[in-house]
Motif scaffolding. Structure first.
Motif, PDB file in Angstrom:
ATOM      1  N   SER A   9      38.318  52.248  39.265  1.00 17.57           N
ATOM      2  CA  SER A   9      39.955  52.139  39.249  1.00 17.57           C
ATOM      3  C   SER A   9      40.323  51.652  40.608  1.00 17.57           C
ATOM      4  CB  SER A   9      40.408  53.545  39.201  1.00 17.57           C
ATOM      5  OG  SER A   9      39.927  54.457  40.154  1.00 17.57           O
ATOM      6  N   ARG A  12      40.275  48.025  40.575  1.00 15.13           N
ATOM      7  CA  ARG A  12      41.454  47.494  39.931  1.00 15.13           C
ATOM      8  C   ARG A  12      42.720  47.584  40.654  1.00 15.13           C
ATOM      9  NH1 ARG A  12      41.411  50.503  34.869  1.00 15.13           N
ATOM     10  NH2 ARG A  12      39.226  50.002  34.776  1.00 15.13           N
ATOM     11  N   ILE A  13      43.081  48.696  41.112  1.00 12.85           N
ATOM     12  CA  ILE A  13      44.416  48.964  41.931  1.00 12.85           C
ATOM     13  C   ILE A  13      44.415  47.938  43.043  1.00 12.85           C
ATOM     14  CG2 ILE A  13      43.714  50.538  43.913  1.00 12.85           C
ATOM     15  CD1 ILE A  13      46.079  52.129  42.859  1.00 12.85           C
ATOM     16  N   PHE A  19      50.588  47.473  44.805  1.00 15.66           N
ATOM     17  CA  PHE A  19      49.795  48.252  45.727  1.00 15.66           C
ATOM     18  C   PHE A  19      49.881  47.605  47.226  1.00 15.66           C
ATOM     19  CE2 PHE A  19      45.672  49.032  47.539  1.00 15.66           C
ATOM     20  CZ  PHE A  19      45.814  50.357  47.712  1.00 15.66           C
TER      21      PHE A  19
ATOM     22  N   SER B  30      44.792  39.953  45.434  1.00 14.90           N
ATOM     23  CA  SER B  30      46.124  40.469  44.214  1.00 14.90           C
ATOM     24  C   SER B  30      46.755  38.896  44.269  1.00 14.90           C
ATOM     25  CB  SER B  30      46.949  41.448  45.009  1.00 14.90           C
ATOM     26  OG  SER B  30      47.388  41.041  46.305  1.00 14.90           O
TER      27      SER B  30
END
Lengths: 171, 166
Positions: A9, A12-13, A19, B30
Motif C-alpha cells: 500500500s 501504491r501511495i 501524496f 508519480s
C-alpha cells in the motif's frame, strides 16, 4: 504477511501525485522551521527556479568573482536541491528500469534550450516557479495566487495551440 | 527570526540535498507536474495531476500551520496578508522596491509565460529535471537553458525591470 501488505500500500501511495504534493508542502515547512536562521526569504523551502538560480550564481561568483544575486538563504553555502532531484529521479528511474536515453534533433535541442532560458526568466520575474507560488499562496501571499491564475491562463492558451496543431496534423 | 538549527551554514547543502532527493524520487514515481496537471485538466479532463498541485497548495498551508504552531519564531510573517494594509504586497524576497501594480503585472507576465512555454515543451521545470534524469536529452537541454537563463536574468533582465517598472 501484514508487513507485505503495508509495503504494497505504501508503494501504491508514492505513485499518487497528491501524496507528493502534500509531502512537498510539509517538507518545505520543515526546512523553514530548521533553517530560517540562514536568512530567508520565507516560503523558500522548495523552489526549482530560485534554487537553480542560487546554485548557478554561487558557482559563477566563486569562479569569476562576480556578485550575481543570491537569496540570503544560500549566500554562505549553496543549496543542492536541484542536484538532489536529479539523483533521486535517476535512482527511481534506474531501480524501476525506466531509464531510457531519448535523443532528439538538433532543432529540438535548441528549442528546449531557449525554452529553458525563457521559462526561468519568466519564473524569476514572479520570484517563484509554480512550486514556490503554491508555497507562497499557502503562506498567505495574494500575488502568488495571481501568478497561479496566470499560469492557468498561459496553459489554457498553450492547450488551444496544441489542440489546433493536433487537429491540423490529423487532417 | 530563530529556527531549530542555529548554525546553518554546514547543514544547508545536506538538508536541501536530502529534500531534493525525496522530491525527485517521488516525482519520478508519480509523474508529478504542475503545468502538466493544468494541461491534462483543460485538454483531457484528467484530474490526477491537477489534484497533485491542489494538494501541494493545501499541504503547504497545512505544513506551515503545523510548524508555525510548534516553532512560531521560524515563521514571523505567517499568515502574511492578514498583517498587511495592502493585501497585494508580496512577501519579502521579491525583486525589491517596486509598486504593488508592478508586482501584479510581473506576476501576470511571468505566470503566463511559464504556462504557455511549459505546456508547449511538455512540462514545468521540476518535470523537465525528472525527465532528464530519466534519460531525455531534450529535457537536459532545457535544464541547461535554465542554468544559462539564471545568469542572463541577473546580468541584464533584472536591471531592465528595475529601470522600466515603477
Amino acid at each position: 504477511m501484514e508487513k507485505e501488505n503495508q509495503n504494497k500500500s505504501f508503494l501504491r501511495i508514492i505513485r499518487i501525485p497528491a501524496f507528493l504534493g502534500i509531502t512537498i508542502g510539509i517538507l518545505a515547512a520543515l526546512v523553514q522551521a530548521l533553517l530560517i536562521n540562514a536568512g530567508g526569504p520565507e516560503a523558500y523551502g522548495f523552489c526549482v527556479a530560485c534554487h537553480t538560480r542560487d546554485l548557478t550564481n554561487a558557482v559563477v561568483n566563486a569562479f569569476t568573482g562576480a556578485s550575481l544575486g543570491i537569496a540570503p538563504f544560500s549566500a554562505t553555502t549553496p543549496v543542492l536541491t536541484i542536484v538532489g532531484v536529479l539523483i533521486g529521479g535517476y535512482i527511481a528511474a534506474n531501480r524501476k528500469k525506466e531509464f531510457r536515453l531519448k535523443m532528439g534533433s538538433i532543432l529540438s535541442y535548441a528549442l528546449y534550450f531557449f525554452g529553458g532560458i525563457a521559462v526561468i526568466n519568466f519564473a524569476l520575474l514572479v520570484g517563484a516557479c509554480p512550486y514556490r507560488l503554491a508555497l507562497r499562496f499557502g503562506y498567505g501571499d495574494l500575488i502568488a495566487l495571481i501568478g497561479i491564475l496566470s499560469i492557468a491562463g498561459g496553459v489554457a492558451v498553450g492547450s488551444i495551440l496544441l489542440l489546433f496543431y493536433m487537429k491540423r496534423r490529423d487532417m | 527570526m530563530s529556527s531549530l538549527i542555529t548554525s546553518t551554514a554546514l547543514v544547508i547543502p545536506i538538508i536541501t540535498l536530502i529534500l531534493g532527493f525525496i522530491i525527485g524520487y517521488l516525482a519520478q514515481r508519480s509523474g508529478f507536474c504542475s503545468i502538466g496537471g493544468l494541461r491534462d485538466l483543460f485538454m483531457f479532463k484528467h484530474t490526477r495531476l491537477f489534484f497533485g498541485y491542489l494538494a501541494l497548495i493545501a499541504g503547504s498551508f497545512l505544513g506551515y500551520f503545523i510548524f508555525w504552531a510548534i516553532v512560531p519564531t521560524a515563521f514571523p510573517n505567517f499568515y502574511w496578508l492578514a498583517n498587511q494594509t495592502d493585501p497585494l504586497t508580496p512577501i519579502p524576497g521579491a525583486p525589491g522596491g517596486l509598486t504593488t501594480l508592478s508586482y501584479v503585472v510581473l506576476a501576470i507576465i511571468g505566470g503566463f509565460g511559464m504556462g504557455i512555454i511549459g505546456v508547449l515543451l511538455g512540462g514545468c521545470p521540476l518535470r523537465q529535471i525528472v525527465m532528464s534524469a530519466e534519460g531525455n536529452v531534450k529535457s537536459l537541454f532545457f535544464v541547461a537553458g535554465t542554468i544559462v537563463g539564471a545568469i542572463i536574468f541577473h546580468t541584464t533582465i533584472m536591471q531592465l525591470v528595475q529601470l522600466i517598472m515603477p
